[in-house]
Design a protein around this motif. Structure first.
Motif, PDB file in Angstrom:
ATOM      1  N   SER A  72       0.841  -1.204   0.000  1.00 32.37           N
ATOM      2  CA  SER A  72       0.000   0.000   0.000  1.00 32.37           C
ATOM      3  C   SER A  72       0.872   1.249   0.000  1.00 32.37           C
ATOM      4  CB  SER A  72      -0.893   0.004   1.248  1.00 32.37           C
ATOM      5  OG  SER A  72      -1.448   1.287   1.485  1.00 32.37           O
ATOM      6  N   ILE A  73       0.349   2.310  -0.578  1.00 26.86           N
ATOM      7  CA  ILE A  73       0.958   3.630  -0.463  1.00 26.86           C
ATOM      8  C   ILE A  73      -0.131   4.661  -0.231  1.00 26.86           C
ATOM      9  CG2 ILE A  73       1.021   3.961  -2.984  1.00 26.86           C
ATOM     10  CD1 ILE A  73       3.638   5.604  -2.497  1.00 26.86           C
ATOM     11  N   LEU A  74       0.089   5.509   0.762  1.00 25.08           N
ATOM     12  CA  LEU A  74      -0.785   6.639   1.059  1.00 25.08           C
ATOM     13  C   LEU A  74       0.010   7.901   0.765  1.00 25.08           C
ATOM     14  CD1 LEU A  74      -2.062   5.489   4.597  1.00 25.08           C
ATOM     15  CD2 LEU A  74      -2.973   4.846   2.357  1.00 25.08           C
ATOM     16  N   LYS A  75      -0.450   8.724  -0.147  1.00 27.15           N
ATOM     17  CA  LYS A  75       0.341   9.871  -0.580  1.00 27.15           C
ATOM     18  C   LYS A  75      -0.535  11.095  -0.787  1.00 27.15           C
ATOM     19  CE  LYS A  75       1.699   9.607  -4.924  1.00 27.15           C
ATOM     20  NZ  LYS A  75       2.297   9.135  -6.203  1.00 27.15           N
ATOM     21  N   SER A  76       0.091  12.261  -0.737  1.00 28.21           N
ATOM     22  CA  SER A  76      -0.636  13.498  -0.985  1.00 28.21           C
ATOM     23  C   SER A  76      -0.930  13.630  -2.477  1.00 28.21           C
ATOM     24  CB  SER A  76       0.186  14.703  -0.513  1.00 28.21           C
ATOM     25  OG  SER A  76       1.314  14.887  -1.359  1.00 28.21           O
ATOM     26  N   ASN A  77      -1.832  14.527  -2.797  1.00 26.69           N
ATOM     27  CA  ASN A  77      -2.171  14.787  -4.193  1.00 26.69           C
ATOM     28  C   ASN A  77      -1.156  15.772  -4.776  1.00 26.69           C
ATOM     29  OD1 ASN A  77      -3.407  15.132  -6.667  1.00 26.69           O
ATOM     30  ND2 ASN A  77      -4.974  16.543  -5.867  1.00 26.69           N
ATOM     31  N   ASN A  78      -0.026  15.217  -5.241  1.00 25.09           N
ATOM     32  CA  ASN A  78       1.033  16.048  -5.821  1.00 25.09           C
ATOM     33  C   ASN A  78       1.444  17.197  -4.902  1.00 25.09           C
ATOM     34  OD1 ASN A  78       1.285  14.643  -8.353  1.00 25.09           O
ATOM     35  ND2 ASN A  78      -0.701  15.507  -8.921  1.00 25.09           N
ATOM     36  N   GLY A  79       1.595  16.877  -3.614  1.00 27.11           N
ATOM     37  CA  GLY A  79       2.033  17.874  -2.654  1.00 27.11           C
ATOM     38  C   GLY A  79       0.920  18.671  -2.005  1.00 27.11           C
ATOM     39  N   ASP A  80      -0.326  18.403  -2.375  1.00 31.79           N
ATOM     40  CA  ASP A  80      -1.472  19.074  -1.763  1.00 31.79           C
ATOM     41  C   ASP A  80      -1.941  18.241  -0.565  1.00 31.79           C
ATOM     42  OD1 ASP A  80      -3.850  20.183  -0.985  1.00 31.79           O
ATOM     43  OD2 ASP A  80      -4.881  19.894  -2.898  1.00 31.79           O
ATOM     44  N   PRO A  81      -1.735  18.715   0.662  1.00 27.36           N
ATOM     45  CA  PRO A  81      -2.068  17.903   1.835  1.00 27.36           C
ATOM     46  C   PRO A  81      -3.558  17.802   2.130  1.00 27.36           C
ATOM     47  CG  PRO A  81      -1.306  20.074   2.521  1.00 27.36           C
ATOM     48  CD  PRO A  81      -1.132  20.009   1.026  1.00 27.36           C
ATOM     49  N   SER A  82      -4.394  18.529   1.375  1.00 26.75           N
ATOM     50  CA  SER A  82      -5.840  18.452   1.618  1.00 26.75           C
ATOM     51  C   SER A  82      -6.456  17.195   1.016  1.00 26.75           C
ATOM     52  CB  SER A  82      -6.536  19.689   1.046  1.00 26.75           C
ATOM     53  OG  SER A  82      -6.508  19.685  -0.381  1.00 26.75           O
ATOM     54  N   SER A  83      -5.665  16.457   0.201  1.00 25.93           N
ATOM     55  CA  SER A  83      -6.189  15.269  -0.471  1.00 25.93           C
ATOM     56  C   SER A  83      -5.215  14.107  -0.314  1.00 25.93           C
ATOM     57  CB  SER A  83      -6.406  15.568  -1.955  1.00 25.93           C
ATOM     58  OG  SER A  83      -6.829  14.415  -2.653  1.00 25.93           O
ATOM     59  N   THR A 141       9.557   5.425  -0.976  1.00 23.43           N
ATOM     60  CA  THR A 141       8.848   6.663  -0.652  1.00 23.43           C
ATOM     61  C   THR A 141       9.033   7.761  -1.688  1.00 23.43           C
ATOM     62  OG1 THR A 141      10.704   7.268   0.782  1.00 23.43           O
ATOM     63  CG2 THR A 141       8.762   6.291   1.834  1.00 23.43           C
ATOM     64  N   TYR A 142      10.255   7.893  -2.225  1.00 25.58           N
ATOM     65  CA  TYR A 142      10.541   9.015  -3.113  1.00 25.58           C
ATOM     66  C   TYR A 142      10.936   8.553  -4.510  1.00 25.58           C
ATOM     67  CZ  TYR A 142      10.980  11.097   1.529  1.00 25.58           C
ATOM     68  OH  TYR A 142      10.760  11.480   2.824  1.00 25.58           O
ATOM     69  N   LYS A 143      10.431   9.263  -5.472  1.00 27.83           N
ATOM     70  CA  LYS A 143      10.789   8.970  -6.863  1.00 27.83           C
ATOM     71  C   LYS A 143      12.284   9.170  -7.078  1.00 27.83           C
ATOM     72  CE  LYS A 143       9.506  10.464 -11.557  1.00 27.83           C
ATOM     73  NZ  LYS A 143       8.656  11.415 -12.313  1.00 27.83           N
ATOM     74  N   SER A 144      12.846  10.205  -6.427  1.00 22.20           N
ATOM     75  CA  SER A 144      14.268  10.530  -6.542  1.00 22.20           C
ATOM     76  C   SER A 144      14.593  11.589  -5.505  1.00 22.20           C
ATOM     77  CB  SER A 144      14.581  11.057  -7.948  1.00 22.20           C
ATOM     78  OG  SER A 144      13.841  12.251  -8.198  1.00 22.20           O
ATOM     79  N   PRO A 148      10.102  14.378  -4.362  1.00 22.22           N
ATOM     80  CA  PRO A 148       8.933  13.922  -5.123  1.00 22.22           C
ATOM     81  C   PRO A 148       8.502  12.510  -4.719  1.00 22.22           C
ATOM     82  CG  PRO A 148      10.917  13.723  -6.473  1.00 22.22           C
ATOM     83  CD  PRO A 148      11.334  14.364  -5.185  1.00 22.22           C
ATOM     84  N   SER A 149       7.219  12.319  -4.490  1.00 16.75           N
ATOM     85  CA  SER A 149       6.696  11.023  -4.052  1.00 16.75           C
ATOM     86  C   SER A 149       6.818   9.957  -5.138  1.00 16.75           C
ATOM     87  CB  SER A 149       5.225  11.151  -3.646  1.00 16.75           C
ATOM     88  OG  SER A 149       5.089  11.939  -2.489  1.00 16.75           O
ATOM     89  N   PHE A 150       6.915   8.724  -4.696  1.00 17.54           N
ATOM     90  CA  PHE A 150       6.873   7.561  -5.589  1.00 17.54           C
ATOM     91  C   PHE A 150       5.625   7.632  -6.463  1.00 17.54           C
ATOM     92  CE2 PHE A 150       5.502   3.245  -6.567  1.00 17.54           C
ATOM     93  CZ  PHE A 150       6.675   2.610  -6.944  1.00 17.54           C
TER      94      PHE A 150
END
Length: 237
Positions: free
Chosen positions: A141-152, A173-176, A182-184
């Motif tokens: 599983s991965i739980l992540k923000s919406n492209n850095g938007d913490p409201s989603s 966790t990170y793409k790079s 940046p998130s995976f």
């Protein structure tokens, strides 16, 4: 999905962050998992893995240098009966406690989101391995923000039934490296599981970035019996 080399994938990324690999050994006898942590800050690098019960815990290598324990000290691995839980944070405890009350892996993670470490909002990555009567399956599983938007919060679960020998999946966790990090992205990567526990542990450790790697845990669990072997490698020794 094309199977890729785990060694090459690790060597090509200076900062994947924290990573989980789950799969099956080439001979088909073992359920395999690995978890590693990396760090860029003094606080993140000041850690080791120590055994705790059937699982492990992170611990400050030098307690005097520990700044904020909230996101760096936790139990990445716990065992609940015939299930092994592997995560990058204290959601290990959430999964353990709620599954012990008959909730599912996904239901337990519904109570959590990504980490509150703005501006990175580090994803929470989790895995669970289940062995019963000679059968084996796992989920990630991965739980992540919406492209850095913490409201989603974006929630993704991937389930693997009767996995093939010599194959596994890798999520991190990170793409790079970057600022913010940046998130995976996408689904877990299909990777080869090669050799026995020692050679597999060395393959991962030797290909993690030398400056950023901190600790590695690897476990091979015999699918038929549940007996397991564990290896822990700490940069701080």
């Amino acid at each position: 999905m094309e199977k890729i080399s785990l060694a090459e994938e690790l060597a090509a990324n200076s900062y994947p962050g924290r990573g989980i690999v789950i799969g099956k050994s080439g001979d088909g006898k073992y359920a395999v998992t690995a978890y590693f942590i990396m760090g860029r800050s003094v606080n993140s690098r000041n850690r080791i893995f120590v055994t705790e019960g059937e699982g492990i815990r992170t611990q400050a290598y030098d307690p005097a240098k520990l700044e904020d324990p909230s996101l760096v000290i936790y139990a990445p691995v716990r065992v609940l009966g015939n299930k092994t839980i592997v995560t990058n944070g204290d959601q290990t405890d959430t999964i353990y406690e709620l599954m012990d009350r008959q909730q599912t892996f996904e239901q337990a993670l519904r109570t959590r989101t990504f980490e509150p470490d703005a501006p990175n909002y580090t994803p929470r990555i989790s895995g669970i391995m289940h062995m019963e009567n000679g059968s084996y399956n796992y989920a990630m599983s991965i739980l992540k923000s919406n492209n850095g938007d913490p409201s989603s919060c974006r929630r993704y679960t991937f389930a693997y039934e009767n996995p093939a020998a010599g194959e596994g999946h890798f999520i991190h966790t990170y793409k790079s490296d970057g600022n913010p990090l940046p998130s995976f992205e996408g689904e877990p990567k299909l990777v080869g599981i090669e050799g026995g526990i020692d050679s597999f542990a060395q393959l991962i450790w030797e290909n993690l970035n030398e400056e950023n790697k901190v600790s590695l845990f690897v476990r091979y669990i015999e699918i038929e019996t549940g007996r397991y072997e564990t290896r822990i490698i700490n940069k701080n020794v």
